[in-house]
Design an enzyme around this catalytic site. Structure first.
Site, short mmCIF file in Angstrom:
data_model
loop_
_atom_site.label_atom_id
_atom_site.label_comp_id
_atom_site.label_asym_id
_atom_site.label_seq_id
_atom_site.Cartn_x
_atom_site.Cartn_y
_atom_site.Cartn_z
N PRO A 34 0.77 -1.28 -0.11
CA PRO A 34 0.11 -0.12 -0.08
C PRO A 34 0.95 1.42 -0.10
O PRO A 34 1.82 1.51 0.67
CB PRO A 34 -0.91 -0.15 1.25
N ASN A 35 0.33 2.16 -0.69
CA ASN A 35 0.73 3.53 -0.83
C ASN A 35 2.05 3.68 -1.57
O ASN A 35 2.69 4.76 -1.82
CB ASN A 35 1.21 4.32 0.49
N ARG A 60 4.86 11.06 -2.26
CA ARG A 60 4.69 10.95 -0.84
C ARG A 60 5.91 10.93 0.03
O ARG A 60 6.94 10.64 -0.37
CB ARG A 60 4.08 9.29 -0.95
N TYR A 96 11.31 8.71 1.25
CA TYR A 96 11.26 7.81 0.31
C TYR A 96 11.89 8.19 -1.11
O TYR A 96 12.12 7.42 -2.02
CB TYR A 96 9.90 7.24 -0.18
N ASN A 100 7.90 -5.57 -1.39
CA ASN A 100 8.09 -4.55 -0.39
C ASN A 100 6.42 -4.46 0.25
O ASN A 100 5.61 -3.78 -0.54
CB ASN A 100 8.26 -3.33 -1.07
N ALA A 123 3.40 -0.91 4.53
CA ALA A 123 2.91 -0.71 6.13
C ALA A 123 2.49 -2.22 6.42
O ALA A 123 2.30 -2.33 7.68
CB ALA A 123 1.61 0.04 6.04
N GLU A 143 12.36 -9.56 1.18
CA GLU A 143 11.75 -8.31 1.68
C GLU A 143 12.58 -7.19 1.39
O GLU A 143 13.89 -7.23 1.81
CB GLU A 143 11.41 -8.54 2.91
N HIS A 158 12.93 -2.61 1.45
CA HIS A 158 12.14 -1.40 1.88
C HIS A 158 13.13 -0.38 1.41
O HIS A 158 14.36 -0.45 1.71
CB HIS A 158 12.10 -1.45 3.50
N ARG A 211 13.54 4.19 12.23
CA ARG A 211 12.54 4.93 12.11
C ARG A 211 11.26 4.68 13.56
O ARG A 211 12.07 4.17 14.37
CB ARG A 211 11.48 4.65 10.97
C1 DQA Z 1 8.35 0.94 3.56
C2 DQA Z 1 8.57 1.22 4.97
C3 DQA Z 1 7.14 0.89 5.78
O1 DQA Z 1 7.29 1.07 7.09
C4 DQA Z 1 6.08 1.91 5.40
O2 DQA Z 1 4.68 1.79 5.83
C5 DQA Z 1 5.99 1.90 3.86
C6 DQA Z 1 7.46 1.79 2.93
C7 DQA Z 1 9.57 1.35 2.78
O3 DQA Z 1 9.79 0.78 1.62
O4 DQA Z 1 10.57 2.08 3.48
O5 DQA Z 1 4.97 2.16 3.28
O6 DQA Z 1 8.15 -0.26 3.44
#
Ligand code: DQA
Length: 162
Positions: free
Chosen positions: A27-28, A35, A40, A92, A95, A116, A118, A125
């Protein structure tokens, strides 16, 4: 005049088969570039996907790339992967990393090696981001290198499964 049939040289079989991989964005991540740029970066998801595709070509991998803001849809993509000949998953979970028992269970169910990734360093964080429910069922985790996390993750995944 006598004619001889000259046998055509046989086509060399390519020794390395193409490896099919699934890239999943949670998501997102469709909002990348707009964003929280300070966290990011400015890069869009499309650009990351293009870089992944270019890299994949070089290492004889074929990518199926999906993004969803919906947990169940991500679970469906993982379940379908086992029927589509996918040999590895680069994810990835965004959240859902920190909350999704469903995604973790789906990965356990299909038993497809998963890396995985990020963009940000989740351990530097907020505390709620320090816990990943996915990492214990993944081959490994790469976190904090921006788009390079994806590219490193892709290489690590292919190394692991080939
Ligand atoms: C994320 C890190 C997560 O905590 C966050 O909710 C994201 C992006 C990253 O790529 O740094 O949406 O996965």
């Amino acid at each position: 005049m006598r004619r001889y049939n000259v046998p055509m040289p046989k086509k060399k079989k390519s020794s390395s088969k193409v490896i099919k991989l699934l890239v999943l964005h949670g998501p997102n991540l469709n909002m990348l570039g707009k964003r929280e740029k300070n966290v990011y970066g400015k890069i869009s998801l499309e650009k990351i996907n293009n870089e992944l595709k270019n890299e994949a070509k070089k290492i004889n991998a074929e990518l199926e790339i999906k993004q969803s803001n919906i947990e169940g849809e991500l679970v469906n993509f993982i379940q379908k992967a086992s029927k589509n000949g996918i040999k590895g998953i680069l994810i990835n979970p965004a959240a859902y990393t920190h909350t999704s028992v469903a995604i973790r269970d789906a990965l356990l169910a299909v038993k497809i090696p998963t890396v995985e990734v990020h963009l940000s360093n989740i351990y530097s964080r907020e505390e709620f981001r320090h816990k990943s429910l996915i990492a214990p069922v993944a081959v490994g985790q790469i976190t904090g290198f921006g788009k390079e996390s994806y590219l490193l993750g892709l290489k690590a995944l292919v190394t692991k499964i080939s």
